[in-house]
Structures are given as C-alpha cells and as structure tokens.
Design a protein around this motif. Structure first.
Motif, short mmCIF file in Angstrom:
data_model
loop_
_atom_site.label_atom_id
_atom_site.label_comp_id
_atom_site.label_asym_id
_atom_site.label_seq_id
_atom_site.Cartn_x
_atom_site.Cartn_y
_atom_site.Cartn_z
N PRO A 1 0.82 -1.22 0.00
CA PRO A 1 0.00 0.00 0.00
C PRO A 1 0.85 1.27 0.00
CG PRO A 1 -0.16 -1.13 2.12
CD PRO A 1 0.66 -2.00 1.22
N ASN A 2 0.32 2.31 -0.62
CA ASN A 2 0.99 3.60 -0.68
C ASN A 2 0.57 4.46 0.50
OD1 ASN A 2 2.20 3.02 -3.19
ND2 ASN A 2 0.35 3.63 -4.26
N THR A 3 1.56 4.94 1.24
CA THR A 3 1.29 5.83 2.36
C THR A 3 0.96 7.21 1.80
OG1 THR A 3 2.88 4.60 3.71
CG2 THR A 3 2.23 6.80 4.49
N PRO A 4 -0.17 7.79 2.21
CA PRO A 4 -0.54 9.11 1.66
C PRO A 4 0.37 10.22 2.19
CG PRO A 4 -2.12 8.42 3.33
CD PRO A 4 -1.16 7.27 3.15
N ILE A 5 0.39 11.29 1.45
CA ILE A 5 1.07 12.51 1.89
C ILE A 5 0.04 13.63 1.91
CG2 ILE A 5 1.84 13.16 -0.47
CD1 ILE A 5 4.47 14.18 0.95
N GLN A 6 0.07 14.43 2.94
CA GLN A 6 -0.88 15.52 3.09
C GLN A 6 -0.47 16.69 2.17
OE1 GLN A 6 -3.72 15.29 4.90
NE2 GLN A 6 -3.01 13.18 5.13
N PRO A 7 -1.43 17.44 1.67
CA PRO A 7 -1.11 18.60 0.82
C PRO A 7 -0.11 19.55 1.49
CG PRO A 7 -3.46 18.18 0.72
CD PRO A 7 -2.90 17.25 1.78
N SER A 8 -0.28 19.80 2.78
CA SER A 8 0.63 20.72 3.48
C SER A 8 2.04 20.15 3.55
CB SER A 8 0.11 21.04 4.87
OG SER A 8 0.00 19.85 5.64
N GLN A 9 2.17 18.83 3.73
CA GLN A 9 3.48 18.19 3.77
C GLN A 9 4.16 18.29 2.40
OE1 GLN A 9 2.09 14.31 5.00
NE2 GLN A 9 2.89 14.60 7.08
N LEU A 10 3.39 18.06 1.35
CA LEU A 10 3.92 18.15 0.00
C LEU A 10 4.36 19.57 -0.31
CD1 LEU A 10 4.50 16.68 -2.66
CD2 LEU A 10 2.14 17.15 -3.34
N GLY A 11 3.54 20.53 0.07
CA GLY A 11 3.87 21.94 -0.17
C GLY A 11 5.14 22.36 0.54
N THR A 12 5.28 21.94 1.80
CA THR A 12 6.49 22.27 2.56
C THR A 12 7.72 21.62 1.92
OG1 THR A 12 5.21 22.49 4.59
CG2 THR A 12 7.57 22.11 4.83
N ALA A 13 7.59 20.36 1.51
CA ALA A 13 8.73 19.65 0.91
C ALA A 13 9.14 20.27 -0.43
CB ALA A 13 8.37 18.18 0.71
N LEU A 14 8.17 20.67 -1.24
CA LEU A 14 8.48 21.25 -2.55
C LEU A 14 9.02 22.67 -2.42
CD1 LEU A 14 5.45 20.07 -4.71
CD2 LEU A 14 7.78 19.15 -4.71
N GLY A 15 8.51 23.39 -1.44
CA GLY A 15 8.92 24.78 -1.24
C GLY A 15 7.96 25.73 -1.94
N PRO A 16 7.82 26.93 -1.39
CA PRO A 16 6.84 27.88 -1.91
C PRO A 16 7.11 28.32 -3.35
CG PRO A 16 8.20 28.90 -0.21
CD PRO A 16 8.53 27.44 -0.21
N GLN A 17 8.36 28.45 -3.74
CA GLN A 17 8.64 28.89 -5.12
C GLN A 17 8.24 27.82 -6.12
OE1 GLN A 17 12.82 29.87 -4.66
NE2 GLN A 17 12.33 32.05 -4.73
N THR A 18 8.54 26.56 -5.82
CA THR A 18 8.17 25.47 -6.72
C THR A 18 6.66 25.36 -6.82
OG1 THR A 18 10.20 24.26 -6.26
CG2 THR A 18 8.36 22.98 -7.13
N VAL A 19 5.98 25.43 -5.68
CA VAL A 19 4.51 25.33 -5.67
C VAL A 19 3.92 26.48 -6.49
CG1 VAL A 19 2.44 25.44 -4.22
CG2 VAL A 19 4.41 24.07 -3.50
N SER A 20 4.44 27.68 -6.30
CA SER A 20 3.94 28.84 -7.04
C SER A 20 4.15 28.67 -8.54
CB SER A 20 4.64 30.10 -6.55
OG SER A 20 4.24 31.22 -7.30
N SER A 21 5.32 28.19 -8.92
CA SER A 21 5.61 27.99 -10.34
C SER A 21 4.72 26.90 -10.95
CB SER A 21 7.09 27.63 -10.52
OG SER A 21 7.40 27.46 -11.86
N LEU A 22 4.54 25.81 -10.22
CA LEU A 22 3.65 24.74 -10.71
C LEU A 22 2.22 25.24 -10.85
CD1 LEU A 22 4.86 21.67 -8.62
CD2 LEU A 22 5.07 21.97 -11.10
N ALA A 23 1.77 26.03 -9.90
CA ALA A 23 0.42 26.58 -9.96
C ALA A 23 0.27 27.47 -11.18
CB ALA A 23 0.10 27.35 -8.67
N GLN A 24 1.27 28.31 -11.44
CA GLN A 24 1.22 29.18 -12.62
C GLN A 24 1.17 28.36 -13.90
OE1 GLN A 24 4.65 31.77 -12.16
NE2 GLN A 24 3.30 33.48 -11.71
#
Length: 147
Positions: free
Chosen positions: A82-105
C-alpha cells in the motif's frame, strides 16, 4: 500519452487526470523543476537542489521528499504494498513555496487545489512508474509523456 495515462488514470481517485494536473506532474517528473540545470522561471528551488545534490525529474522529486522527512512515504510508493498518503501541506512544505507557485502558474490551478490534487495523485503515479521497484530515468519518463 499511452502508459502514463494508464499509470495516472489508475493512480487517481475517479480514474482520470485533468489536464492542469498533467501539466504539473509533467513539470515535476520530467522538467527541471527541482534541479539547478534550468535558468527558466520553472527552475525555482535550484540553489536548494544543488546544495543537497538533488537532480531533476522523478529521482530529484523523491530525493527532495525523502530529505524533507517523508522517506517512509516515498519508500511505500516505490515498493510493493500500500501507498502511504502525503498531506497537501506536507507536499507543499517539501516542494517549497517557489516550486509550488511555479507549478500553480504553469497548470493554471491555485496553489491549494494544486497541492490537494498532487497529494492524491503522486503516490499512485510514482507507484505505477516504479512498478518494478526501480526509478525510471528522466528520459524514460519523458517518453511516456510524449507517447
């Protein structure tokens, strides 16, 4: 997109991946989003990636998540079982705000929707892409997006 459609379609609740999410997944899994190799706006956390020795693509993403304390989750996605889930906030913290912002754009999604959808899709997509327990090369993943 052939195999990737199969991987993502089975990995996401509801069975399909919307185009904006495919754009974000492509940027993470194929692009230089996490490496220092690109000087474009898509290269956001380059100094962090270079400092920790991470590359781009799936391997770099998994390294980044592991280095952020989510190695147990990453291992569950790559291995059988089974795959252990990751929470959106955990993923966002791991990726970093600049990466998240760029992906969103790039995807046209707002950051919260992007992280919510990525956190649901990523474990299954990684699981399907690493079905043999091996992380495919960035070139192999790029072929899946082209196919």
């Amino acid at each position: 997109m052939g195999i990737f459609d199969n991987a993502s379609g089975q990995a996401v609740p509801g069975g399909s991946v919307a185009k904006p999410l495919m754009i974000a997944l492509g940027a993470l899994l194929v692009g230089k989003m996490l490496s220092g190799g690109s000087q474009s706006s898509a290269s956001s956390s380059s100094s962090t990636a270079q400092a920790s020795g991470e590359g781009g693509g799936l391997s770099g993403l998994l390294d980044k998540l592991s280095n952020a304390g989510h190695g147990d989750k990453v291992s569950s996605w790559v291995s059988n079982g089974p795959n252990t889930p990751i929470q959106p906030s955990q993923l966002g913290t791991a990726l970093g705000p600049q990466t998240v912002s760029s992906l969103a754009q790039q995807s046209g999604l707002n950051e919260q929707d992007l992280l919510s959808q990525l956190s649901q899709a990523l474990p299954g997509v990684v699981d399907k892409l690493t079905a043999n327990g091996q992380v495919p090369s960035q070139q192999d993943i790029a072929k899946l997006f082209q196919g």
